[in-house]
Design a protein around this motif. Structure first.
Motif, short mmCIF file in Angstrom:
data_model
loop_
_atom_site.label_atom_id
_atom_site.label_comp_id
_atom_site.label_asym_id
_atom_site.label_seq_id
_atom_site.Cartn_x
_atom_site.Cartn_y
_atom_site.Cartn_z
N ALA A 82 83.00 71.94 65.13
CA ALA A 82 83.39 72.13 67.20
C ALA A 82 82.35 72.63 67.19
CB ALA A 82 84.93 72.27 67.27
N LYS A 83 82.39 73.90 66.88
CA LYS A 83 81.14 74.92 67.86
C LYS A 83 79.89 75.03 67.42
CE LYS A 83 80.24 80.04 66.83
NZ LYS A 83 80.34 80.90 66.66
N PHE A 84 79.69 73.82 66.02
CA PHE A 84 78.02 73.82 65.50
C PHE A 84 77.51 72.43 66.38
CE2 PHE A 84 74.75 71.80 63.21
CZ PHE A 84 73.99 73.75 63.03
N GLN A 85 78.63 72.00 66.72
CA GLN A 85 78.37 70.27 67.92
C GLN A 85 78.34 70.85 68.34
OE1 GLN A 85 78.54 67.21 66.18
NE2 GLN A 85 76.97 67.18 68.12
N VAL A 86 78.85 72.40 69.69
CA VAL A 86 78.60 71.98 70.93
C VAL A 86 77.56 73.15 70.61
CG1 VAL A 86 78.64 74.01 72.73
CG2 VAL A 86 81.10 72.42 71.57
N MET A 87 77.06 73.72 70.27
CA MET A 87 75.14 74.49 69.78
C MET A 87 74.38 72.81 69.86
SD MET A 87 72.91 76.60 67.26
CE MET A 87 72.91 75.29 65.88
N LEU A 88 74.62 71.93 69.16
CA LEU A 88 73.58 70.98 69.00
C LEU A 88 73.70 69.98 70.05
CD1 LEU A 88 72.29 69.87 66.60
CD2 LEU A 88 73.99 68.11 66.07
N ASN A 89 74.32 69.86 70.32
CA ASN A 89 74.49 68.93 71.74
C ASN A 89 73.71 69.89 72.71
OD1 ASN A 89 76.30 67.16 70.68
ND2 ASN A 89 78.06 67.71 71.50
N GLN A 90 74.09 71.59 72.93
CA GLN A 90 73.14 72.10 73.84
C GLN A 90 72.21 71.82 73.88
OE1 GLN A 90 75.30 75.71 74.25
NE2 GLN A 90 72.61 76.36 75.71
N THR A 91 71.54 72.37 72.68
CA THR A 91 69.85 72.31 71.92
C THR A 91 69.57 71.00 72.01
OG1 THR A 91 70.54 73.42 70.65
CG2 THR A 91 68.42 72.25 70.05
N LEU A 92 70.44 69.82 71.58
CA LEU A 92 69.51 68.61 72.53
C LEU A 92 68.89 67.94 74.01
CD1 LEU A 92 71.60 66.36 69.26
CD2 LEU A 92 69.03 66.91 69.33
N ARG A 93 70.69 68.29 74.66
CA ARG A 93 69.76 68.57 76.08
C ARG A 93 68.92 69.38 76.45
NH1 ARG A 93 75.59 69.11 76.16
NH2 ARG A 93 75.41 71.50 77.06
N GLN A 94 68.98 70.19 75.57
CA GLN A 94 68.04 71.42 76.23
C GLN A 94 65.81 70.94 76.07
OE1 GLN A 94 69.45 74.80 74.52
NE2 GLN A 94 69.73 76.03 75.60
N GLU A 95 66.27 70.28 74.58
CA GLU A 95 65.07 69.71 74.25
C GLU A 95 64.93 68.65 74.78
OE1 GLU A 95 65.46 69.11 70.27
OE2 GLU A 95 65.03 71.35 69.16
N ALA A 96 65.53 67.54 75.64
CA ALA A 96 65.40 66.12 76.34
C ALA A 96 64.90 66.53 77.58
CB ALA A 96 66.66 65.66 76.31
N GLU A 97 64.69 67.86 78.10
CA GLU A 97 65.20 68.90 79.53
C GLU A 97 63.56 68.73 79.16
OE1 GLU A 97 65.69 72.01 82.24
OE2 GLU A 97 67.15 71.65 81.18
N ALA A 98 62.80 69.96 78.30
CA ALA A 98 61.49 69.61 77.70
C ALA A 98 60.94 68.73 77.65
CB ALA A 98 61.59 70.84 76.73
N ALA A 99 61.46 67.31 76.95
CA ALA A 99 60.85 66.70 76.75
C ALA A 99 60.24 65.53 78.77
CB ALA A 99 61.21 65.61 76.41
N ARG A 100 61.14 65.73 79.22
CA ARG A 100 61.07 65.02 80.47
C ARG A 100 59.91 65.92 81.03
NH1 ARG A 100 66.27 64.58 79.89
NH2 ARG A 100 66.67 66.69 80.85
#
Length: 305
Positions: free
Chosen positions: A52-70
């Motif tokens: 669960a902890k890793f999933q939270v970090m992974l989700n946060q990372t994916l959101r940050q990378e999506a924001e960066a791509a935009r």
């Protein structure tokens, strides 16, 4: 880590592989999490049980990378993996993973083993005190009264243990160096950063940012800086054990005499160090060598100079 978080387009997460709350990281879970993270979440979740902890970090990372791509820029994102969390045991296949996915490694060491031992012992005492009182221990308190309390504490070095404890820290430094050189020899860019060097010259973190974003173009960097300019600065941690070693160690004179004829005597001297020499920085694959990057038990001219 606080310094690194202050730089645009560098996202630094906390430790991920702590064995806590009954969780024991097995090799398969560790490998699955690391591959999923390195692949940017592209691997199917069924490839390995993701905590669960890793999933939270992974989700946060994916959101940050999506924001960066935009925003038209890229981010370098990572987390801490401590030597005490069996990093060395998994190193050969981990280095292969790094090479496959273009991961860059940063090794953080601390030169002054005596200061590190002070912090380790005081933190252990505080944790035991908190547990005895039914309280939750925090390595980074956020109240002034709590900070004042911790800063007032002093520690006694046990004469029968101090040499063994310092030697253990030396072995950890040597092991980290072996892991770094192993990765470098296999084509994985790996930087070494020494805590005291960064503390003396904060511009070294800028060099580290450049190292992590080596493949990012000028336009992306400009977009990144613009995107981060309006954000509030990240919250940092207050330093705790900042007094001189003579003030922090109750039996300082005894320890001084004990270490006087050993290589560890340099760790008690706390002589002022000049800022790292920018000319001493080597190629980008093993960046951030300052002229002071040797450990405190090695005199000048004997380690990495």
């Amino acid at each position: 880590m606080d310094e690194l978080k202050s730089y645009p387009c560098v996202v630094s997460h906390s430790e991920m592989f702590l064995n806590r709350g009954g969780l024991e990281w097995d090799g398969a879970t560790l490998r699955g999490c690391l591959r999923t993270f390195a692949a940017g979440g592209a691997l199917p979740g069924a490839a390995a049980p993701i905590t669960a902890k890793f999933q939270v970090m992974l989700n946060q990372t994916l959101r940050q990378e999506a924001e960066a791509a935009r925003g038209g820029y890229a981010v370098a994102t990572g987390f801490k993996w401590m030597l005490s969390q069996r990093a060395g045991r998994h190193w050969p296949w981990f280095v292969e993973l790094c090479r496959d996915f273009g991961v860059r490694l940063v090794f953080l060491l601390r030169r002054n083993a005596a200061r590190q031992l002070v912090s380790r012992l005081l933190n252990a005492e505080d944790k035991a005190r908190a547990q005895a009182g039914g309280l939750r221990h925090s390595a980074h308190p956020n109240s002034e009264s709590r900070l004042d309390e911790l800063r007032s504490r002093r520690v006694t070095f046990r004469r029968d243990q101090v040499l063994e404890q310092l030697q253990d820290m030396r072995e950890k430094w040597d092991e980290l160096e072996r892991l770094r050189l192993y990765a470098l020899a296999r084509g994985v860019p790996s930087a070494r950063v020494v805590y005291e060097d960064v503390d003396a010259d904060h511009s070294l973190v800028g060099n580290l940012s450049d190292f992590l974003l080596a493949d990012v173009g000028a336009e992306e960097r400009a977009n990144c800086a613009a995107a981060f300019a309006s954000r509030p600065p990240p919250q940092g941690h207050e330093k705790i054990h900042t007094s001189s070693l003579e003030d922090l160690i109750v039996n300082f004179k005894e320890v001084w005499h004990l270490l006087h004829n050993t290589p560890w005597r340099h760790c008690l001297a706390e002589e002022p160090h000049p800022p790292p020499d920018p000319g001493a920085v080597v190629d980008a694959s093993s960046s951030l060598y300052g002229s002071n990057s040797r450990p405190c038990w090695e005199p000048p001219g004997h380690f990495g100079d």
